[in-house]
Design an enzyme around this catalytic site. Structure first.
Site, PDB file in Angstrom:
ATOM      1  CE  LYS A 223      -4.399  -1.748   1.306  1.00  0.00           C
ATOM      2  NZ  LYS A 223      -5.431  -1.970   2.305  1.00  0.00           N
TER       3      LYS A 223
ATOM      4  NE  ARG B 264      -7.795  -7.973   0.191  1.00  0.00           N
ATOM      5  CZ  ARG B 264      -7.288  -7.227  -0.789  1.00  0.00           C
ATOM      6  NH1 ARG B 264      -6.225  -6.491  -0.584  1.00  0.00           N
ATOM      7  NH2 ARG B 264      -7.855  -7.231  -1.978  1.00  0.00           N
TER       8      ARG B 264
HETATM    9  N1  HH2 Z   1      -7.438  -3.507   0.527  1.00  0.00           N
HETATM   10  C1  HH2 Z   1      -7.715  -3.468  -0.788  1.00  0.00           C
HETATM   11  C2  HH2 Z   1      -8.842  -4.145  -1.289  1.00  0.00           C
HETATM   12  N2  HH2 Z   1      -9.642  -4.857  -0.477  1.00  0.00           N
HETATM   13  N3  HH2 Z   1     -10.188  -5.647   1.689  1.00  0.00           N
HETATM   14  C3  HH2 Z   1      -9.919  -5.694   2.997  1.00  0.00           C
HETATM   15  N4  HH2 Z   1     -10.708  -6.394   3.822  1.00  0.00           N
HETATM   16  N5  HH2 Z   1      -8.847  -5.040   3.546  1.00  0.00           N
HETATM   17  C4  HH2 Z   1      -7.994  -4.296   2.778  1.00  0.00           C
HETATM   18  O1  HH2 Z   1      -7.046  -3.695   3.336  1.00  0.00           O
HETATM   19  C5  HH2 Z   1      -8.247  -4.221   1.377  1.00  0.00           C
HETATM   20  C6  HH2 Z   1      -9.368  -4.918   0.857  1.00  0.00           C
HETATM   21  C7  HH2 Z   1      -6.832  -2.715  -1.718  1.00  0.00           C
HETATM   22  O2  HH2 Z   1      -5.797  -3.507  -2.226  1.00  0.00           O
HETATM   23  P1  HH2 Z   1      -5.807  -4.236  -3.644  1.00  0.00           P
HETATM   24  O3  HH2 Z   1      -6.939  -5.211  -3.731  1.00  0.00           O
HETATM   25  O4  HH2 Z   1      -4.490  -4.818  -3.886  1.00  0.00           O
HETATM   26  O5  HH2 Z   1      -5.970  -3.073  -4.696  1.00  0.00           O
HETATM   27  P2  HH2 Z   1      -7.211  -2.523  -5.530  1.00  0.00           P
HETATM   28  O6  HH2 Z   1      -8.252  -2.071  -4.581  1.00  0.00           O
HETATM   29  O7  HH2 Z   1      -6.609  -1.390  -6.332  1.00  0.00           O
HETATM   30  O8  HH2 Z   1      -7.728  -3.624  -6.404  1.00  0.00           O
END
Ligand code: HH2
Length: 274
Positions: free
Chosen positions: A220, A254
């Site tokens: 992040k 995660r």
């Molecule tokens: N972070 C992201 C997405 N979903 N869900 C939970 N429960 N907790 C988190 O910290 C979280 C989440 C963001 O990360 P990522 O899926 O890699 O990126 P993007 O939202 O750009 O797809």
């Protein structure tokens, strides 16, 4: 203690690693890499081989500034992946804030519904209350398009705590047992670096709010701010953050980098056992 997660009972006596699979063109770290079903399934299998305890499948980026995706498009991205993985040895979570898709994903075999919006959409709790799927309630201030516009809290830990406690109460009233509820303070969702660090320092306060505590710090922006690196270069920082999160009370992390995280957590566990 176990997390009730569809037909799975996940033991919480050691940290669980949730592998991230974004079937999106625009996710901040893996966007565009797994948009075709074949690539998505190959990556899922790789994450499982690396030791993922569960997989989180997302079809809509929630990165700051992301544009929303239609139900049809999100459905087209995630349902085939969930259908292909359901029935396997590893539970599958769907990362969505759309109640219709929550319902369809559970019917297709998802064992968890992960909602960065905290099930605030009308009908969200109703969509998941029947059946056995676990739910992950995350805290987000505002919405992805605007959430990083000068977020402001009097007491970030207290405010996130109160929000999650209230959302758990509403979930329980909707008939969702605590053993099915995961809470997550939502690192990077409407928070500055200082807010994120305060939450990480005091993560333990959130333990016991639900059936399990999840932390998502992987690659992040806060880690980019600390190290000066772009998302692909944040693996070491992400592993450090996952270890600190577990030390401070997280039961599920995660992550994008499953193998590296598992090894680091194995060292932590070996030390803690002696
Ligand atoms: N972070 C992201 C997405 N979903 N869900 C939970 N429960 N907790 C988190 O910290 C979280 C989440 C963001 O990360 P990522 O899926 O890699 O990126 P993007 O939202 O750009 O797809």
């Amino acid at each position: 203690m176990f997390l009730h997660c569809g037909k799975f009972q996940l033991p919480l006596d050691r940290p669980l690693v949730m592998g991230v699979l974004n079937v999106t063109p625009d996710s901040f770290s893996d966007g565009g890499k797994f948009i075709e079903l074949k690539q998505a399934l190959e990556h899922s299998r790789a994450l499982i081989a690396e030791g993922a305890d569960l997989l989180d499948i997302g079809g809509e980026s929630t990165r700051p500034g992301a544009t929303p995706v239609s139900l049809d498009e999100e459905r087209r991205r995630v349902l085939p992946v969930i259908e292909a993985l359901a029935g396997g040895a590893v539970p599958v979570s769907v990362d969505t804030r759309k109640p219709e898709l929550m319902r369809e994903a559970v019917e297709a075999g998802a064992s968890m519904v992960n909602d960065v919006y905290g099930f605030r959409a009308p009908g969200a709790y109703e969509a998941v209350s029947y059946g056995k799927a676990a739910i992950c309630i995350m805290h987000m201030r505002g919405e992805p398009r605007t959430m990083q516009h000068d977020p402001d809290y009097g007491d970030v830990v207290g405010e996130v705590y109160d929000y999650l406690a209230e959302r758990v109460r509403v979930a329980e009233n909707a008939g969702i047992a605590r053993e099915r509820i995961v809470v997550d303070p939502g690192f990077g969702f409407g928070k500055t670096l200082e807010h994120n660090l305060a939450l990480l320092r005091q993560l333990g306060k959130f333990q016991g709010l639900g059936g399990a505590l999840l932390a998502g710090l992987s690659r992040k922006t806060m880690l980019g701010k600390i190290t000066g690196r772009d998302p692909a270069g944040r693996v070491f920082a992400s592993v450090a953050a996952a270890v600190i999160a577990v030390q401070n009370g997280a039961q599920i992390v995660r992550v994008h980098d499953v193998a590296a995280t598992r090894d680091a957590l194995a060292v932590l566990r070996a030390v803690a056992q002696n």
